[in-house]
Scaffold this active site. Sequence first.
Site, PDB file in Angstrom:
ATOM      1  N   CYS A   1       0.851  -1.192   0.000  1.00  0.00           N
ATOM      2  CA  CYS A   1       0.000   0.000   0.000  1.00  0.00           C
ATOM      3  C   CYS A   1       0.887   1.242   0.000  1.00  0.00           C
ATOM      4  CB  CYS A   1      -0.903  -0.007   1.231  1.00  0.00           C
ATOM      5  SG  CYS A   1      -1.728   1.570   1.538  1.00  0.00           S
TER       6      CYS A   1
ATOM      7  N   CYS B   1       0.007   3.816   2.734  1.00  0.00           N
ATOM      8  CA  CYS B   1       0.488   3.396   4.061  1.00  0.00           C
ATOM      9  C   CYS B   1       1.995   3.619   4.173  1.00  0.00           C
ATOM     10  CB  CYS B   1       0.170   1.926   4.298  1.00  0.00           C
ATOM     11  SG  CYS B   1      -1.567   1.525   4.061  1.00  0.00           S
TER      12      CYS B   1
ATOM     13  N   ASP C   1      35.777  19.952 -17.766  1.00  0.00           N
ATOM     14  CA  ASP C   1      37.222  19.939 -17.566  1.00  0.00           C
ATOM     15  C   ASP C   1      37.811  19.303 -18.834  1.00  0.00           C
ATOM     16  OD1 ASP C   1      39.770  19.931 -16.258  1.00  0.00           O
ATOM     17  OD2 ASP C   1      39.474  17.804 -15.832  1.00  0.00           O
TER      18      ASP C   1
ATOM     19  N   ASP D   1      36.856  15.127 -13.619  1.00  0.00           N
ATOM     20  CA  ASP D   1      37.362  13.768 -13.369  1.00  0.00           C
ATOM     21  C   ASP D   1      37.151  13.322 -11.934  1.00  0.00           C
ATOM     22  OD1 ASP D   1      39.275  15.141 -11.984  1.00  0.00           O
ATOM     23  OD2 ASP D   1      40.907  14.736 -13.378  1.00  0.00           O
TER      24      ASP D   1
ATOM     25  N   ASP E   1      38.718  18.233  -9.235  1.00  0.00           N
ATOM     26  CA  ASP E   1      37.663  19.190  -9.568  1.00  0.00           C
ATOM     27  C   ASP E   1      36.563  19.218  -8.515  1.00  0.00           C
ATOM     28  OD1 ASP E   1      38.644  20.160 -12.082  1.00  0.00           O
ATOM     29  OD2 ASP E   1      38.137  18.228 -12.953  1.00  0.00           O
TER      30      ASP E   1
END
Length: 787
Positions: A94, A97, A485, A679, A683
């Site tokens: 359900c 529920c 990048d 990468d 970064d």
Amino acid sequence: MNDQHKEFLLEGLDCAHCASRIENGVRELEGVSSCSVNFVTKTLRMETEQGIDIPVIQNTRELIQSIEPHINVVDRRKTKQNPVRNFYLEGLDCANCAAKIEKEAAGLPGVSLSSLDFVSKTLRIKTDPTATEKNDLSAEIVQIVKRLEPGVKVVQQSPHSRSEKSQEDGTKNAVMLTRIGVGAVLTATAAFAPLNQWLEFSLFLAAYLIVGGDILLKAIRNITRGQVFDENFLMSLATAGAFAVGQFPEGVAVMLFYQVGEWFQSLAVNRSRKSIRALMDIRPDYANRKVGNKTERVSPEDIRTNEVIIVKPGEKVPLDGKIIEGESMVDTSALTGESVPRKVKPGSDLLSGTINKNGVLTVEVTKEFEDSTVSKILDLVQNASSKKAPTENFITKFARYYTPVVVITAAVLAFLPPVLIQSASFSDWIYRALVFLVISCPCALVVSIPLSFFGGVGGASKAGILIKGSNYLEALNDVKYVLFDKTGTLTKGVFNVTRIQPENGFLSDELLAYAAAAEAHSNHPIAVSIRAAYGIEIQPDQIEGYNEISGHGIEATVKGKEVFAGNEKLMNQEKIAFTKPEADGTIVHVAVNRVYAGYLAISDEVKEDAASAIRMLKELGIKKTVMLTGDSKTVGERVGHQLGLDEVHAELLPHEKVAQVEKWDARKLKNEKLIFVGDGINDTPVLARADIGMAMGGLGSDAAIEAADVVIMTDEPSKIPEAIKIAKRTRRIVWQNIIFALGVKAIFLTLGAFGIATMWEAVFSDVGVTLIAVLNAMRVLNVKNSA
């Protein structure tokens, strides 16, 4: 043996050279048999001799404090006492529920997050560890579930255990079919057999109680708790009302067809669950640990690093490791979506979750199960549902207010017209109101929308794209700016030294040796390529000082001589006269004792699918594709022109990349999103700043999986537009379900209000619509047609 393994998190570690000094220093401590420091994950792993743990740990802490006083040393065993706990709710069927259980669990003391994934039937609770010590959380969860859904069994799971389908589903289906069958026979007998009025009523009532008794009990139980407005209440009120106005056949029939529809819906949802589980069926069941000349079958969780396992043909690789013996073809499709097997041999890295196709492999384990690739992927996909999409949150709130509004409207419809219209009869308008109630149940939306998003995340993972939450999956639809990048993202990141140009009397070998020594502690691909070209192991005692100058290069003291190795900015900063070469590729200038020694030219290749990825992104409506790189302007513009990028910004320092992201972020409209693709290693600040951080994770890259919102496991740029296509397909299916469900309900609510629609149409508009919406949601699993 297990107690000898130690692992510490070095909070605040930001210096690669310091990491190397810590590793070497700890390795020399008495009682330490081995030590390694992972600078990327800031983790120190060590093996100690038995019985001397406390002095070794104390000495390790003191040594680290002497090298880097600001570093906080945290025992990883304490951090691994996972504050996230999973509970499998066996028999949960359900959706409404499920939402109630999630809400009540969120209100428990010490609980910071409660997320119930209806698809996998898993309740995920995040807590404050101190709170769980004081409170019996498991007992409180059981009490909540028992109160809201007494038929559901709560099973606490380990973080990596499977949510297996129990036998209870089969038993429930058999019981439900029996009840439906008996109810149908009694209803048919009462409707068509020549019976007196009381016997006919008795048969209808018996059929009604047999088929819908559980619905009535749930409705009564919920009313006593103050939880009135749900599908149990709506169905009970509508069918009981039908009996009250003398519509016995329709009252029974509505309950009968409602239960039939619920049974079909349960089958469809379970089928969808099974399909999603099959997509992520990469968890290994066992590992073959090598003990002397024999092997023993054990759980992958029992294997430690440096132990040796055997992987036989056809078996799943249970843990990450390095092959020490044997050759084979390995199927990586479960991780990457790639259908072509990869060849592996001694020295190759082997990742958990892949399948060994033919040869027998002997593997030295490099990561324990909880840190392995398969474990991280499973954790990401299974917990993605805790980060819900705005559409999911909207539907949950919508259902909360929608049902009470409909009930109030039905009450007005039942009693106001007979009062205002002289010819109107109460029984007629009450019947219309009851039809109105049956139609109003919001199950179609509550069930199908989470199912669609979960399927989208699961389907993307099958294609080698890990999306950390359905919120990121939905956000991908609105991407208009993609910033990249360069190194390791659009290019292969595999560098080779293509030219060595000495100056001022230095020899080529001498220039290369100084450059390699200066780059000894760096993990950057350029530094790795220089050390590879040198080919001789650099002794630590040759390097007395080391300073990494962000965005410029390296300053080091090598054999008593001051060495600078880096870009033009470094030479200009140190006021060293240098030669500006015309050579292609990245240039590393070297100066010794402030005398220019020459330069190294290092080249990198563009990835095969990078240009097509940029083209596909533009076809998808991306406004701007931009490259941000710390490399030289010449190299950056050459790559940008080759790939067809809109703009290139080169020679950027890490903080300047963040500034560029903020500049582009300010340009976009309110509902537009920006992706940064990097990468995942150097970064991290930019990945965090972007609306969506996407990492070229590579197979098993810990840093990428930690840093980004989306991880491309194959390192292919073409997966970026594929991820956007999957997101668009998922959203399309979600909105199809929303428009279809609300549209059909609106039509039938109107028909019901005017007395045109009967209970029979009402049942279709509720159960039929839900079933169709669930079946439509299952289409999202077909990743191949995501275009």
